[in-house]
Design a protein around this motif. Structure first.
Motif, PDB file in Angstrom:
ATOM      1  N   ARG A   1      59.466  51.632  48.348  1.00 13.79           N
ATOM      2  CA  ARG A   1      58.001  51.698  48.374  1.00 13.79           C
ATOM      3  C   ARG A   1      57.406  51.538  46.984  1.00 13.79           C
ATOM      4  O   ARG A   1      56.256  51.121  46.836  1.00 13.79           O
ATOM      5  N   SER A   2      58.189  51.900  45.971  1.00 12.37           N
ATOM      6  CA  SER A   2      57.670  51.765  44.611  1.00 12.37           C
ATOM      7  C   SER A   2      57.609  50.310  44.164  1.00 12.37           C
ATOM      8  O   SER A   2      57.008  50.011  43.121  1.00 12.37           O
ATOM      9  N   ASN A   3      58.230  49.398  44.926  1.00 19.36           N
ATOM     10  CA  ASN A   3      58.200  47.973  44.608  1.00 19.36           C
ATOM     11  C   ASN A   3      57.587  47.251  45.806  1.00 19.36           C
ATOM     12  O   ASN A   3      58.236  47.115  46.852  1.00 19.36           O
ATOM     13  N   TYR A   4      56.319  46.806  45.659  1.00 15.23           N
ATOM     14  CA  TYR A   4      55.577  46.248  46.783  1.00 15.23           C
ATOM     15  C   TYR A   4      56.245  45.017  47.371  1.00 15.23           C
ATOM     16  O   TYR A   4      56.044  44.669  48.529  1.00 15.23           O
ATOM     17  N   VAL A   5      57.093  44.326  46.534  1.00 15.27           N
ATOM     18  CA  VAL A   5      57.687  43.092  47.017  1.00 15.27           C
ATOM     19  C   VAL A   5      58.599  43.321  48.213  1.00 15.27           C
ATOM     20  O   VAL A   5      58.795  42.435  49.047  1.00 15.27           O
ATOM     21  N   TYR A   6      59.158  44.543  48.322  1.00 17.94           N
ATOM     22  CA  TYR A   6      60.045  44.855  49.444  1.00 17.94           C
ATOM     23  C   TYR A   6      59.274  45.167  50.722  1.00 17.94           C
ATOM     24  O   TYR A   6      59.881  45.379  51.767  1.00 17.94           O
ATOM     25  N   SER A   7      57.934  45.228  50.609  1.00 11.80           N
ATOM     26  CA  SER A   7      57.117  45.504  51.793  1.00 11.80           C
ATOM     27  C   SER A   7      56.639  44.235  52.457  1.00 11.80           C
ATOM     28  O   SER A   7      55.904  44.289  53.447  1.00 11.80           O
ATOM     29  N   GLN A   8      57.006  43.097  51.919  1.00 11.08           N
ATOM     30  CA  GLN A   8      56.566  41.827  52.490  1.00 11.08           C
ATOM     31  C   GLN A   8      57.247  41.573  53.838  1.00 11.08           C
ATOM     32  O   GLN A   8      58.322  42.108  54.138  1.00 11.08           O
ATOM     33  N   ARG A   9      56.606  40.725  54.574  1.00 11.49           N
ATOM     34  CA  ARG A   9      57.097  40.419  55.914  1.00 11.49           C
ATOM     35  C   ARG A   9      58.418  39.645  55.828  1.00 11.49           C
ATOM     36  O   ARG A   9      58.573  38.765  54.989  1.00 11.49           O
ATOM     37  N   GLY A  10      59.353  39.981  56.710  1.00 13.14           N
ATOM     38  CA  GLY A  10      60.641  39.290  56.763  1.00 13.14           C
ATOM     39  C   GLY A  10      61.706  39.889  55.868  1.00 13.14           C
ATOM     40  O   GLY A  10      62.834  39.392  55.838  1.00 13.14           O
ATOM     41  N   ILE A  11      61.378  40.962  55.143  1.00 16.85           N
ATOM     42  CA  ILE A  11      62.352  41.613  54.266  1.00 16.85           C
ATOM     43  C   ILE A  11      62.747  42.950  54.897  1.00 16.85           C
ATOM     44  O   ILE A  11      61.883  43.785  55.204  1.00 16.85           O
ATOM     45  N   GLN A  12      64.056  43.146  55.094  1.00 17.33           N
ATOM     46  CA  GLN A  12      64.569  44.373  55.718  1.00 17.33           C
ATOM     47  C   GLN A  12      65.336  45.178  54.682  1.00 17.33           C
ATOM     48  O   GLN A  12      66.233  44.644  54.008  1.00 17.33           O
TER      49      GLN A  12
ATOM     50  N   ASN B   1      66.702  35.444  53.138  1.00 17.98           N
ATOM     51  CA  ASN B   1      67.629  34.729  54.022  1.00 17.98           C
ATOM     52  C   ASN B   1      67.350  33.234  54.023  1.00 17.98           C
ATOM     53  O   ASN B   1      67.313  32.580  55.066  1.00 17.98           O
ATOM     54  N   SER B   2      67.167  32.688  52.842  1.00 16.74           N
ATOM     55  CA  SER B   2      66.846  31.269  52.760  1.00 16.74           C
ATOM     56  C   SER B   2      67.992  30.442  52.171  1.00 16.74           C
ATOM     57  O   SER B   2      68.260  29.335  52.641  1.00 16.74           O
ATOM     58  N   ASP B   3      68.656  30.949  51.141  1.00 17.53           N
ATOM     59  CA  ASP B   3      69.718  30.177  50.501  1.00 17.53           C
ATOM     60  C   ASP B   3      70.990  30.125  51.349  1.00 17.53           C
ATOM     61  O   ASP B   3      71.615  29.074  51.496  1.00 17.53           O
ATOM     62  N   TYR B   4      71.392  31.276  51.868  1.00 16.24           N
ATOM     63  CA  TYR B   4      72.604  31.356  52.697  1.00 16.24           C
ATOM     64  C   TYR B   4      72.210  32.019  54.025  1.00 16.24           C
ATOM     65  O   TYR B   4      72.455  33.201  54.238  1.00 16.24           O
ATOM     66  N   PRO B   5      71.542  31.284  54.886  1.00 13.93           N
ATOM     67  CA  PRO B   5      70.928  31.892  56.079  1.00 13.93           C
ATOM     68  C   PRO B   5      71.962  32.447  57.056  1.00 13.93           C
ATOM     69  O   PRO B   5      73.019  31.867  57.269  1.00 13.93           O
ATOM     70  N   LEU B   6      71.599  33.576  57.618  1.00 15.01           N
ATOM     71  CA  LEU B   6      72.361  34.210  58.689  1.00 15.01           C
ATOM     72  C   LEU B   6      71.411  34.492  59.839  1.00 15.01           C
ATOM     73  O   LEU B   6      70.246  34.875  59.616  1.00 15.01           O
ATOM     74  N   HIS B   7      71.887  34.322  61.054  1.00 12.55           N
ATOM     75  CA  HIS B   7      71.028  34.545  62.220  1.00 12.55           C
ATOM     76  C   HIS B   7      70.546  35.994  62.275  1.00 12.55           C
ATOM     77  O   HIS B   7      69.387  36.247  62.669  1.00 12.55           O
ATOM     78  N   LEU B   8      71.374  36.917  61.889  1.00 10.47           N
ATOM     79  CA  LEU B   8      70.998  38.334  61.916  1.00 10.47           C
ATOM     80  C   LEU B   8      70.352  38.784  60.624  1.00 10.47           C
ATOM     81  O   LEU B   8      69.914  39.931  60.530  1.00 10.47           O
ATOM     82  N   GLY B   9      70.331  37.926  59.627  1.00 12.15           N
ATOM     83  CA  GLY B   9      69.624  38.228  58.403  1.00 12.15           C
ATOM     84  C   GLY B   9      70.397  39.114  57.453  1.00 12.15           C
ATOM     85  O   GLY B   9      71.594  39.390  57.624  1.00 12.15           O
ATOM     86  N   TYR B  10      69.651  39.586  56.417  1.00 16.83           N
ATOM     87  CA  TYR B  10      70.206  40.466  55.394  1.00 16.83           C
ATOM     88  C   TYR B  10      69.398  41.758  55.355  1.00 16.83           C
ATOM     89  O   TYR B  10      68.186  41.751  55.591  1.00 16.83           O
ATOM     90  N   ILE B  11      70.064  42.832  55.022  1.00 15.74           N
ATOM     91  CA  ILE B  11      69.410  44.135  54.847  1.00 15.74           C
ATOM     92  C   ILE B  11      69.833  44.683  53.492  1.00 15.74           C
ATOM     93  O   ILE B  11      71.034  44.741  53.186  1.00 15.74           O
ATOM     94  N   GLY B  12      68.861  45.075  52.697  1.00 22.39           N
ATOM     95  CA  GLY B  12      69.152  45.625  51.380  1.00 22.39           C
ATOM     96  C   GLY B  12      69.209  47.143  51.405  1.00 22.39           C
ATOM     97  O   GLY B  12      68.385  47.800  52.036  1.00 22.39           O
ATOM     98  N   VAL B  13      70.202  47.706  50.714  1.00 16.01           N
ATOM     99  CA  VAL B  13      70.376  49.162  50.653  1.00 16.01           C
ATOM    100  C   VAL B  13      70.704  49.555  49.215  1.00 16.01           C
ATOM    101  O   VAL B  13      71.120  48.733  48.400  1.00 16.01           O
ATOM    102  N   VAL B  14      70.514  50.833  48.954  1.00 12.70           N
ATOM    103  CA  VAL B  14      70.856  51.396  47.645  1.00 12.70           C
ATOM    104  C   VAL B  14      72.093  52.278  47.744  1.00 12.70           C
ATOM    105  O   VAL B  14      73.021  52.191  46.941  1.00 12.70           O
ATOM    106  N   CYS B  15      72.124  53.146  48.776  1.00 10.68           N
ATOM    107  CA  CYS B  15      73.284  54.024  49.057  1.00 10.68           C
ATOM    108  C   CYS B  15      73.633  54.907  47.860  1.00 10.68           C
ATOM    109  O   CYS B  15      74.812  55.189  47.632  1.00 10.68           O
ATOM    110  N   LYS B  16      72.643  55.321  47.115  1.00  5.94           N
ATOM    111  CA  LYS B  16      72.914  56.204  45.985  1.00  5.94           C
ATOM    112  C   LYS B  16      72.118  57.498  46.197  1.00  5.94           C
ATOM    113  O   LYS B  16      70.924  57.548  45.899  1.00  5.94           O
ATOM    114  N   PRO B  17      72.765  58.532  46.724  1.00  4.95           N
ATOM    115  CA  PRO B  17      72.030  59.778  46.953  1.00  4.95           C
ATOM    116  C   PRO B  17      71.703  60.461  45.633  1.00  4.95           C
ATOM    117  O   PRO B  17      72.475  60.390  44.672  1.00  4.95           O
ATOM    118  N   PRO B  18      70.572  61.123  45.555  1.00  2.00           N
ATOM    119  CA  PRO B  18      70.249  61.875  44.327  1.00  2.00           C
ATOM    120  C   PRO B  18      71.221  63.019  44.122  1.00  2.00           C
ATOM    121  O   PRO B  18      71.802  63.556  45.075  1.00  2.00           O
TER     122      PRO B  18
END
Length: 805
Positions: free
Chosen positions: A373-384, A334-351
């Protein structure tokens, strides 16, 4: 680990130590006061003083937030309450070793229970919103909803289906979302039933989500391609234990280029429609695909236009599995195009393994969690990331938005309710009605009008109708067989045994009796009945219900049609004896003469009135000249006809067929002479000639009627034995007998049955043949009743909304 107990077990206790043990034993026998908790915790459990200070500060902050409902935060309240629960749970567990009873103050008990009550705020306000949506309300009564916007193929439908846990939205290569879908999710924790409802359609509970999908598809595709977009929303409610309490609005996706079958203004229409919904106080859910640069996001562009600071815009980045983890994390920071409520990343692809399950939410969330969980970068603080995070965030944002609107909406609802109550008092004096009561009143009104008609249309009225028809037929027969006969002037002087007039009388009587009296009289009565039923259909309140009026007329026609053939056959069989011989008493003859005199007087008056009307229209002088011209033309035609006949007789051949040819030729010659004279000699208007011919006819008919009226009033027509001298009276007497006989069977076979069956069929049609929704629709067809019901319903729903608030 207790040093006191350790010293007791390894060496002889001192006096101070014994006093401490006694004190601890005394605590086992009495309750522990709340004021002693901090000291005991500090000494026995070694809780830092700083922790107590933070707890008290948190408690004070929570108390302040509870007093200010507009800025409540469920996360903070939940964490604080859980912290207190955990702390007091720890203390209680520690003290339970010593059998010490801990009494929690009522303040903290209320704080713990308030959390659950506060979590129900969204559910309650969604209920209020659903109530207000069903009535006409202004912008002041508008509660916030979450508006989902995004470009086509950005993953809007996948996000909504992941929240619900079912595939229910229409999909296709062409533009399938053409109307706003107002989706209300209702959490039902005590029920395992999952179903959807379309309140506007009244389809009831739909448990098959593929059926919901097809219904949405049909409703969207009902919008023609020439328009492609409609602002009429589709309301859908989904009840499930697996959904949160949310109100979502799915809008058509933004496009860049329209195809050849779509209107050129489609892009602007979509932008205009979205702008209507993303206004305050609604929350904007901007859906963007991870593999598309946010700089090109139509959703963010539209959101920034109405929400420049991004205070009520939440970004959802879909298809996170299609980009490198570092790139995805950079977007979510949320740095380039900041939003007060932020961004949330999803996959939405059921197996693929869970596609056949009833609800896919849990499995999809596990699949997403495994990916992130397989990508540690998504576990950093401030990432939803994750659908679970999105669901929780949407609940928090909607809850906060509704809480901010709570106090203003209460005042607005109260003001609107007072205005509605005033209008209801002034316009209807607080008189309540129901659709059922209106239908009952309508049926009573129909039956009363029908009853009045039935009383006014009995046997005398039917006899009058049938007699009038037959009397007109008598007048037509007399005009055809008698009044146009040149020998009519010799009728009073004719011999009693003269066959010519006897034959004429028998022929006219047979023409009357064998003219299908049964069918014509029955048809006449049926026509009169249907004409009166049409009049009833035009009376209040039935004139407000064209469909019901049409059904009642069809019902009447069906009843009469079923009895028509039986009645006509019965009448025909009963009048059959009159086809061979008609007996007449002196009283019947006298009455027939009187009726005939009255008829001829009316006919004479009608002729004189029509003749006077022609004189007034054309002018007496002009009409006299036109009549003279027509008479001269007729004389000229007769002279030419005589000359032609004389020349024709000298050239007649043995074949007699030439006679008819000569006569036809004469007629043509006469017409040509009149036409030539009309156009070349006097220049009379053809319309004037027609009026002149009509005047001549009326003048001659008037003379014949005067002559026949004098004959009927003479001594010769006093007795039925001289019936051949008074054919008008004889035929009138026959018509009276036919009418009397026909009416008896029409009354029994047709009228009685119709008057008996119709009221009962009305009940079947309007009472037992309609369900509750049809009864309500029927009542609202009346503009006055619709206005009354709508105002009454608005008052009831505002009272219900105020009670909920």
């Amino acid at each position: 680990n207790n040093p006191l107990l350790y010293s007791l077990n390894h060496r002889r206790p001192s006096n101070v130590q014994l006093q401490r043990v006694i004190a601890l034993r005394d605590l086992q026998a009495r309750s522990f006061a709340f004021s002693a908790v901090p000291r005991f915790v500090l000494h026995a459990m070694r809780i830092p003083v700083a922790g107590v200070t933070v707890g008290v500060g948190g408690l004070t902050y929570v108390n302040y937030k509870l007093n200010d409902m507009a800025t409540k935060s469920s996360d903070l309240l939940s964490s604080v309450s859980n912290g207190f629960k955990s702390a007091f749970g720890t203390v209680t567990d520690g003290l339970s070793k010593f059998d010490i009873e801990l009494q929690v103050p009522e303040l903290l008990t209320n704080i713990f229970s308030t959390n659950d009550q506060f979590m129900n705020l969204t559910k309650k306000l969604i209920e209020v919103r659903n109530i207000l949506m069903s009535i006409d309300y202004d912008e002041g009564l508008k509660l916030p909803s979450i508006v989902v916007i995004g470009s086509q193929s950005s993953g809007k439908s996948s996000v909504l289906e992941a929240i619900v846990g079912h595939e229910f939205l229409p999909k296709g290569s062409n533009m399938v979302t053409r109307r706003p879908i107002e989706l209300t999710l209702i959490h039902t924790p005590k029920s395992r039933e999952e179903y959807g409802e379309f309140p506007q359609l009244g389809l009831g509970k739909i448990h098959d989500f593929s059926h919901i999908q097809q219904t949405l598809r049909d409703l969207n595709l009902a919008v023609p391609e020439s328009e492609c977009v409609s602002n009429k929303p589709i309301e859908l409610r989904i009840y499930s234990a697996n959904v949160p309490d949310l109100t979502l609005i799915d809008l058509p996706g933004y496009i860049q280029v329209n195809n050849k079958n779509q209107p050129g203004t489609l892009k602007d229409k979509i932008v205009e429609l979205c702008e209507q919904y993303i206004k305050e106080p609604n929350i904007i859910l901007a859906v963007c695909a991870a593999d598309v640069d946010l700089a090109n996001s139509e959703a963010l562009k539209a959101g920034r236009k109405v929400d420049p600071l991004g205070l009520r815009t939440l970004g959802v980045i879909t298809k996170m599995d299609l980009v490198e983890p570092e790139i995805g994390a950079a977007i979510l920071r949320n740095s380039d195009y900041p939003l007060h409520l932020g961004y949330i990343g999803v996959v939405c692809k059921p197996p693929a393994s869970i596609k056949n399950k009833k609800n896919i939410t849990s499995a999809l969330m596990r699949h997403e969690d495994q990916f992130f969980r397989s990508n540690y970068v998504y576990s950093q603080r401030g990432i939803q990331v994750g659908i679970g995070t999105l669901r929780k965030k949407l609940m928090e944002v909607l809850e906060e938005g509704m809480a901010k609107s709570l106090f203003s909406i209460v005042g607005t609802v109260q003001k609107e309710l007072e205005e509605t109550r005033y209008q209801f008092k002034v316009q209807y004096n607080d008189r309540r009605i129901t659709a059922e009561s209106y239908v009952a009143e309508t049926i009573d009104s129909i039956k009363q009008n029908f009853k009045n008609f039935a009383h006014s249309f009995g046997k005398p009225q039917v006899r009058h109708e049938v007699r009038s028809m037959l009397e007109q037929k008598v007048m037509d027969l007399c005009a055809e067989l008698y009044w146009t006969d040149n020998k009519i002037v010799d009728l009073p002087k004719a011999s009693v045994d003269e066959l010519y007039w006897r034959y004429k009388l028998d022929m006219s009587s047979a023409a009357l009796t064998k003219s299908g009296v049964g069918r014509t009289s029955t048809q006449l009565v049926v026509g009169v009945l249907m004409a009166n039923m049409e009049k009833i259909a035009l009376l209040e309140p039935l004139n407000n219900h064209p469909d019901a009026s049409s059904k009642l007329l069809s019902l009447s026609n069906e009843i009469l049609r079923n009895k028509f053939h039986t009645t006509s056959d019965q009448v025909e069989n009963c009048v059959k004896p009159y086809k061979h011989e008609v007996e007449c008493s002196e009283q019947e003859w006298t009455d027939g003469v009187k009726r005939t005199i009255s008829l001829i007087e009316k006919e004479l008056e009608s002729c004189n009135r029509a003749l006077q009307n022609i004189k007034d229209t054309v002018g007496k002088k002009k009409l006299r000249a036109a009549i003279k011209y027509v008479i001269d033309a007729e004389r000229e035609a007769k002279r030419v006809q005589a000359q032609t006949r004389d020349s024709g007789e000298s050239t007649v051949v043995d074949n007699g067929n030439e006679t008819s040819t000569i006569i036809q030729t004469q007629s043509i010659v006469v017409s040509d002479i009149i036409e030539d004279n009309d156009h070349s000699r006097l220049h009379f208007n053809p319309k004037v000639i027609e009026k002149a011919l009509e005047a001549i006819f009326l003048r001659d008919r008037s003379m014949i009627l005067k002559y026949r009226l004098a004959a009927l009033k003479s001594r010769q027509c006093k007795s039925s034995e001289n019936k051949q001298y008074c054919p008008e009276a004889f035929l009138n007497m026959v018509a009276e007998k036919l009418a009397y006989t026909a009416v008896m069977f029409i009354q029994v076979e047709l009228l009685n049955e119709f008057f008996f069956q119709f009221p009962r069929e009305v009940d079947n049609l309007l009472v037992y043949g309609m369900n509750k929704n049809q009864i309500l629709s029927f009542a609202k067809e009346n503009p006055k009743i619709r206005k009354h019901l709508e105002l009454q319903e608005k008052k009831r729903k505002l009272e219900e909304a105020r009670a909920e608030l």
